[in-house]
Enzyme design. Structure first.
Site, PDB file in Angstrom:
ATOM      1  N   CYS A   1       0.274   9.624  -5.845  1.00 16.33           N
ATOM      2  CA  CYS A   1       1.572   9.891  -6.447  1.00 16.33           C
ATOM      3  C   CYS A   1       2.297   8.575  -6.703  1.00 16.33           C
ATOM      4  O   CYS A   1       1.829   7.507  -6.326  1.00 16.33           O
ATOM      5  CB  CYS A   1       2.411  10.780  -5.540  1.00 16.33           C
ATOM      6  SG  CYS A   1       2.872   9.979  -3.989  1.00 16.33           S
TER       7      CYS A   1
ATOM      8  N   ALA B   1       2.807   6.420  -3.752  1.00 20.43           N
ATOM      9  CA  ALA B   1       1.586   5.706  -3.371  1.00 20.43           C
ATOM     10  C   ALA B   1       1.414   4.463  -4.236  1.00 20.43           C
ATOM     11  O   ALA B   1       0.990   3.411  -3.748  1.00 20.43           O
ATOM     12  CB  ALA B   1       0.373   6.622  -3.520  1.00 20.43           C
TER      13      ALA B   1
ATOM     14  N   ARG C   1      -4.847   0.433   3.598  1.00 23.48           N
ATOM     15  CA  ARG C   1      -5.398  -0.252   2.437  1.00 23.48           C
ATOM     16  C   ARG C   1      -5.973  -1.618   2.784  1.00 23.48           C
ATOM     17  O   ARG C   1      -6.511  -2.300   1.946  1.00 23.48           O
ATOM     18  CB  ARG C   1      -4.312  -0.381   1.367  1.00 23.48           C
ATOM     19  CG  ARG C   1      -4.901  -0.465  -0.003  1.00 23.48           C
ATOM     20  CD  ARG C   1      -3.963   0.084  -1.025  1.00 23.48           C
ATOM     21  NE  ARG C   1      -4.375  -0.409  -2.338  1.00 23.48           N
ATOM     22  CZ  ARG C   1      -3.875  -1.477  -2.909  1.00 23.48           C
ATOM     23  NH1 ARG C   1      -2.927  -2.163  -2.312  1.00 23.48           N
ATOM     24  NH2 ARG C   1      -4.306  -1.862  -4.078  1.00 23.48           N
TER      25      ARG C   1
ATOM     26  N   HIS D   1       3.337   2.299 -10.156  1.00 23.53           N
ATOM     27  CA  HIS D   1       3.153   0.872 -10.406  1.00 23.53           C
ATOM     28  C   HIS D   1       4.217   0.373 -11.374  1.00 23.53           C
ATOM     29  O   HIS D   1       4.820  -0.672 -11.184  1.00 23.53           O
ATOM     30  CB  HIS D   1       1.782   0.587 -11.039  1.00 23.53           C
ATOM     31  CG  HIS D   1       0.618   1.095 -10.251  1.00 23.53           C
ATOM     32  ND1 HIS D   1      -0.484   1.638 -10.848  1.00 23.53           N
ATOM     33  CD2 HIS D   1       0.388   1.137  -8.923  1.00 23.53           C
ATOM     34  CE1 HIS D   1      -1.348   2.000  -9.921  1.00 23.53           C
ATOM     35  NE2 HIS D   1      -0.847   1.711  -8.751  1.00 23.53           N
TER      36      HIS D   1
END
Lengths: 74, 491
Positions: free
Chosen positions: B62, B65, B96, B195
């Protein structure tokens, strides 16, 4: 009206970028492309076309502009 | 070339689509294609960046994220508050593997989880007060933080909290940057919009902070953008750039700091590794600060050498000579790696399904090892990603966008690759099917894979996985027939 960005591609051609839809495409034709008058109707490689108010050619690229959608490809 | 012909691949796509209801089939059909290198425009044959179908198993994330997990999270000296209920932050915490240098909890905060832990009353009465309190507490407990970013979770957008106002007020009190990021999970169709939102937040709240201040630059300043230092990737890239004579003044955002980001407008060239997540800010800097940017690829010696030369082309002869020197220096080491692993991996076929840049960037690394990528796809790629991918992939290979769990399994059953590279959600399915698998998001707890040093590790890992003796033991010994070989790869 949509915010767009026009920049130079690697081969010196114009590249069109529409951040809102993350659409990047080559510009195949621009109605006016002289230092005094620049802009007008622009046609994209994907078949879409946009209109930017004719203006004096920008001193440097990339440049962010407002454009009107005439015909979207999708 | 690929074992399947164009017709067979097309038939395979149709066969897989058959189980869907009419409407779903029509929709999914647009997301699957057989590669044809002669195509200039991906748009004509593959649709991307569309909402996933309800009911299918998508692997997407999403917007939260994309912002907290990808772009902002790795900035190590800032505290990133997961503003909202506790789960989003906690379940994505430290997953990550963005490595960094520093003392966690003192001056770096990368693997910690900060959350405002929304409760029912915060939803009803608004959470602004709580957010202000959280930030005051943070200042008391972690005085060495260099700033705070507020990463919104879904409820913040739904109840309409004014986090910008709280951010401005707190920033005025503490004198440190406080960045509100409107990355509520429901925005957009995947992490991709996250992003973009994160990039816009950097543009509006971070970059202007150092404008007009003195900076002692050199003509060789560059910024590494879109390298998240997964398993140390950015470090193995950075040493190559520094060896060729460049000065890396900012890393975005793996092992990066807020000070580095603020300095970025002073660089001479932006180097973009992850195009998908960071091209927005590169475009902005090109327009506002006239900084050119190039994409580079540090996977596998062929692409590294190509990229180093392309980067050097933007600088003077000193750097160009530096690039040649670096390439020559590592050539022997690379030849050794290839001599060792290529015979063991030659002709093996790989299917990938990852996000960001990897579906196309790692192809070169596999080819250096004599392997072939027979299928690839993006979780959240856009048209421009596919434009770039078509050229890198062989003809008649499969390309799939936002592939569903079912489709991916069926493709693997039929194409029978020797290796699948995808994420943790796919890993155990394929391993239980008896297909060797590598996680290509987090390098399966290995890495780095970038640069020359990374390639040696990459080659070793691929060999270790594909030639692992366990794959011939998939069947119980008493069930074994005369031909154990045939069973090995079967689904």
């Amino acid at each position: 009206m949509a915010n767009i960005m026009i920049q130079r591609g690697s081969k010196g051609d114009y590249v069109f970028y529409l951040p809102k839809r993350d659409l990047e495409d080559a510009i195949v034709s621009m109605e006016f492309d002289t230092p005094e008058k620049w802009g007008g109707e622009i046609k994209l490689n994907n078949g879409g076309s946009y209109y930017i108010e004719p203006q004096i050619a920008p001193a440097k690229l990339p440049i962010s502009l407002r454009a009107r959608r005439l015909d979207a490809a999708e | 070339m690929s074992a399947l012909t164009r017709e067979e691949t097309e038939a395979l796509i149709q066969e897989v689509l058959e189980v869907y209801p009419e409407k779903a089939r029509k929709d999914r059909e647009k997301h699957l294609m057989v590669n044809d290198q002669s195509i200039e425009q991906s748009k004509k044959c593959i649709t991307s960046n569309r909402k996933s179908l309800p009911g299918v198993m998508t692997i997407r994330g999403c917007a939260y994220a994309g912002s907290k997990g990808v772009v902002w999270g790795p900035i190590k000296d800032m505290i990133h508050i997961s503003h909202g209920p506790v789960g989003c932050g906690q379940y994505s915490r430290a997953g990550r593997r963005n490595y960094y240098v520093g003392t966690t909890g003192i001056n770096t905060f990368g693997t910690m989880n900060f959350t405002s832990d929304f409760q029912e009353k915060d939803i009803v009465f608004g959470g602004d007060k709580k957010l202000a309190k959280v930030m005051t507490e943070i200042e008391g407990l972690f005085p060495l933080n260099k700033g705070i970013s507020i990463q919104s979770e879904c409820p913040i957008g739904l109840i309409g909290d004014d986090i910008e106002a709280v951010a401005k007020k707190t920033a005025a009190e503490t004198g440190k940057p406080v960045v509100p990021v409107r990355c509520e999970g429901f925005r957009g169709v995947s992490q991709s919009l996250g992003h973009h939102i994160a990039n816009d937040a950097i543009r509006d709240w971070v970059l202007p902070r150092r404008e007009g201040k003195a900076f002692e630059g050199t003509p060789y300043d560059v910024a590494v953008i879109g390298d998240y230092n997964i398993g140390g990737d950015a470090w193995s890239s950075r040493i190559l750039l520094e060896e060729m004579g460049l000065r890396v003044i900012a890393q975005w955002s793996g092992d990066g700091t807020i000070a580095e980001m603020e300095k970025t407008p002073y660089v001479k060239l932006n180097l973009i590794h992850c195009y998908r997540s960071m091209n927005y800010i590169a475009r902005h800097m090109e327009e506002k600060y006239s900084i050119p940017w190039i994409e580079y690829n540090f996977f596998g010696p062929t692409k590294v050498a190509e990229s180093l030369r392309a980067i050097a082309a933007h600088f003077d002869d000193k750097i160009k000579a530096g690039a040649e020197r670096v390439i020559a220096k590592y050539q022997a080491m690379m030849d050794e790696v290839i001599a060792k692993y290529k015979p063991r991996l030659q002709g093996k076929r790989v299917m990938l399904y990852v996000g960001g840049l990897r579906p196309r960037h790692v192809i070169g690394a596999y080819e250096d090892l004599g392997m072939e990528v027979v299928g690839t796809g993006y979780e959240f790629g856009h048209g421009d990603d596919y434009d770039r991918t078509i050229k890198d992939m062989g003809n008649a290979t499969l390309i799939y966008d936002d592939v569903t769990g079912f489709e991916f399994e069926e493709f693997v059953k039929r194409v029978k690759p020797d290796l699948v590279g995808s994420g943790i959600k796919e890993k155990f399915i394929f391993q239980k099917m008896g297909v060797p698998f590598r996680q290509m998001h987090s390098w399966d707890y290995s890495g780095p894979y970038h640069g020359y040093d990374g390639f040696a590790i990459f080659a070793r890992d691929m060999d270790m996985t594909i030639n692992n003796p366990c794959w011939s033991k998939m069947q119980a010994p008493w069930l074994k027939k005369a031909e154990p070989e045939a069973e090995k790869k079967a689904a």
